[in-house]
Design a protein around this motif. Structure first.
Motif, PDB file in Angstrom:
ATOM      1  N   GLY A  56      83.745 -10.530  69.026  1.00 52.79           N
ATOM      2  CA  GLY A  56      82.525 -10.560  69.819  1.00 52.79           C
ATOM      3  C   GLY A  56      81.322 -10.779  68.916  1.00 52.79           C
ATOM      4  O   GLY A  56      81.453 -11.171  67.753  1.00 52.79           O
ATOM      5  N   PRO A  57      80.119 -10.498  69.397  1.00 51.77           N
ATOM      6  CA  PRO A  57      78.910 -10.798  68.628  1.00 51.77           C
ATOM      7  C   PRO A  57      78.687  -9.903  67.413  1.00 51.77           C
ATOM      8  O   PRO A  57      77.912 -10.249  66.518  1.00 51.77           O
ATOM      9  CB  PRO A  57      77.780 -10.617  69.644  1.00 51.77           C
ATOM     10  N   SER A  58      79.345  -8.734  67.362  1.00 53.73           N
ATOM     11  CA  SER A  58      79.176  -7.832  66.222  1.00 53.73           C
ATOM     12  C   SER A  58      80.427  -6.980  66.072  1.00 53.73           C
ATOM     13  O   SER A  58      81.282  -6.931  66.967  1.00 53.73           O
ATOM     14  CB  SER A  58      77.948  -6.936  66.406  1.00 53.73           C
ATOM     15  N   ALA A  59      80.524  -6.324  64.929  1.00 57.31           N
ATOM     16  CA  ALA A  59      81.669  -5.453  64.670  1.00 57.31           C
ATOM     17  C   ALA A  59      81.257  -4.359  63.711  1.00 57.31           C
ATOM     18  O   ALA A  59      80.334  -4.527  62.900  1.00 57.31           O
ATOM     19  CB  ALA A  59      82.834  -6.253  64.088  1.00 57.31           C
ATOM     20  N   THR A  60      81.936  -3.215  63.799  1.00 64.08           N
ATOM     21  CA  THR A  60      81.765  -2.136  62.826  1.00 64.08           C
ATOM     22  C   THR A  60      82.863  -2.273  61.792  1.00 64.08           C
ATOM     23  O   THR A  60      84.053  -2.281  62.132  1.00 64.08           O
ATOM     24  CB  THR A  60      81.853  -0.765  63.506  1.00 64.08           C
ATOM     25  N   VAL A  61      82.463  -2.389  60.525  1.00 66.08           N
ATOM     26  CA  VAL A  61      83.433  -2.637  59.459  1.00 66.08           C
ATOM     27  C   VAL A  61      83.251  -1.614  58.346  1.00 66.08           C
ATOM     28  O   VAL A  61      82.312  -0.824  58.347  1.00 66.08           O
ATOM     29  CB  VAL A  61      83.269  -4.073  58.898  1.00 66.08           C
ATOM     30  N   ASN A  62      84.168  -1.646  57.381  1.00 62.28           N
ATOM     31  CA  ASN A  62      84.086  -0.753  56.220  1.00 62.28           C
ATOM     32  C   ASN A  62      83.620  -1.536  55.001  1.00 62.28           C
ATOM     33  O   ASN A  62      83.669  -2.758  54.973  1.00 62.28           O
ATOM     34  CB  ASN A  62      85.425  -0.065  55.962  1.00 62.28           C
TER      35      ASN A  62
ATOM     36  N   LEU B  64      78.053 -11.418  63.878  1.00 59.69           N
ATOM     37  CA  LEU B  64      78.977 -12.540  63.769  1.00 59.69           C
ATOM     38  C   LEU B  64      78.387 -13.784  64.424  1.00 59.69           C
ATOM     39  O   LEU B  64      77.707 -13.706  65.454  1.00 59.69           O
ATOM     40  CB  LEU B  64      80.311 -12.182  64.409  1.00 59.69           C
ATOM     41  N   THR B  65      78.662 -14.929  63.833  1.00 62.56           N
ATOM     42  CA  THR B  65      78.088 -16.199  64.273  1.00 62.56           C
ATOM     43  C   THR B  65      78.792 -16.702  65.520  1.00 62.56           C
ATOM     44  O   THR B  65      80.027 -16.849  65.515  1.00 62.56           O
ATOM     45  CB  THR B  65      78.209 -17.248  63.155  1.00 62.56           C
ATOM     46  N   PRO B  66      78.047 -16.997  66.597  1.00 64.33           N
ATOM     47  CA  PRO B  66      78.685 -17.549  67.804  1.00 64.33           C
ATOM     48  C   PRO B  66      79.476 -18.811  67.482  1.00 64.33           C
ATOM     49  O   PRO B  66      79.053 -19.647  66.682  1.00 64.33           O
ATOM     50  CB  PRO B  66      77.491 -17.855  68.710  1.00 64.33           C
ATOM     51  N   GLY B  67      80.648 -18.929  68.099  1.00 68.35           N
ATOM     52  CA  GLY B  67      81.486 -20.094  67.880  1.00 68.35           C
ATOM     53  C   GLY B  67      82.426 -19.979  66.698  1.00 68.35           C
ATOM     54  O   GLY B  67      83.286 -20.842  66.499  1.00 68.35           O
ATOM     55  N   SER B  68      82.301 -18.913  65.902  1.00 68.13           N
ATOM     56  CA  SER B  68      83.166 -18.726  64.735  1.00 68.13           C
ATOM     57  C   SER B  68      84.480 -18.063  65.144  1.00 68.13           C
ATOM     58  O   SER B  68      84.607 -17.488  66.233  1.00 68.13           O
ATOM     59  CB  SER B  68      82.458 -17.870  63.689  1.00 68.13           C
ATOM     60  N   VAL B  69      85.460 -18.128  64.250  1.00 68.66           N
ATOM     61  CA  VAL B  69      86.713 -17.418  64.488  1.00 68.66           C
ATOM     62  C   VAL B  69      86.455 -15.915  64.587  1.00 68.66           C
ATOM     63  O   VAL B  69      86.979 -15.238  65.472  1.00 68.66           O
ATOM     64  CB  VAL B  69      87.723 -17.709  63.361  1.00 68.66           C
TER      65      VAL B  69
END
Length: 226
Positions: free
Chosen positions: A159-165, A148-153
């Motif tokens: 945070g800086p990363s996420a686990t998604v489907n 994820l881009t710093p400063g984004s919603v």
């Protein structure tokens, strides 16, 4: 404070196989969306309103506080100058037109928008971008990481990363002007786009375990603030 009223789009399907009534009902149609959308809106403090595709988009936006563009079949490739191939799933040109009109009305009135899976693709196309017609390596991969881009919603939510489907076989190719990439898969595929008051994700937060997911909390909070 009253719960914000959140418009949620759905899909229209033949009733056959989707009811327990007499066979005469098979010839009818059903409007529906997966329950996770409404459940997440409710858990985040909002009141979901299912929006059928034959109402006036401007009237819907006038009377609601935010919009969810849900998942579904492929956006018509003709809208971005491409030609369908054998892997293109059932097209819904009427739904495309309706949701693009909803999006335009929501943007004009400053309503926050959360666009999910097909939704991110529709937004990108509506704003002048293009799509990958088929991504075999992404089709129905259940879990993966996004950066994820710093400063984004999205970074503020996760945070800086996420686990998604991953339940998609198409994805954003050329990003439309006015949209900012805020999430990417490890192979570089765009998984998140944002503009002011607009958050788009390629994954399906409404199908993840924790309810409400952060994207829905953002939407309801933004609706209250608006």
């Amino acid at each position: 404070m009253e719960a914000p009223l959140i418009a949620v789009t759905g899909r229209r399907r033949a009733a056959a196989g989707l009811h327990s009534g007499p066979p005469a009902l098979d010839a009818l149609e059903i409007d529906a969306y997966f329950t996770g959308y409404g459940a997440n809106v409710v858990a985040a403090g909002g009141l979901p309103l299912h929006v059928p595709g034959d109402v006036d988009p401007a009237a819907v936006v006038e009377r609601t506080d935010a919009l969810v563009l849900t998942g579904g079949n492929d956006v018509d490739p003709a809208r971005y100058g491409a030609v369908p191939d054998a892997r293109t799933s059932s097209l819904e040109p009427g739904r495309d037109a309706f949701e693009i009109a909803l999006l335009a009305a929501a943007r004009e009135r400053g309503r926050p928008v959360l666009a999910i899976c097909r939704g991110i693709q529709l937004v990108n196309v509506a704003w002048g971008g293009t799509l990958h017609l088929h991504l075999e390596e992404h089709a129905h991969t259940r879990r993966h990481e996004v950066t994820l881009t710093p400063g984004s919603v999205l970074a503020a939510l996760h945070g800086p990363s996420a686990t998604v489907n991953s339940l998609h076989h198409q994805g954003v190719d050329r990003v439309a002007d006015g949209l900012t990439v805020t999430a990417r898969a490890p192979d570089g595929l765009v998984e998140g786009l944002e503009a002011d008051g607009l958050v788009c994700v390629q994954w399906h937060p409404e199908q993840l375990e924790d309810v409400p997911q952060p994207e829905f909390r953002w939407l309801v909070d933004a609706a209250r603030a608006g």
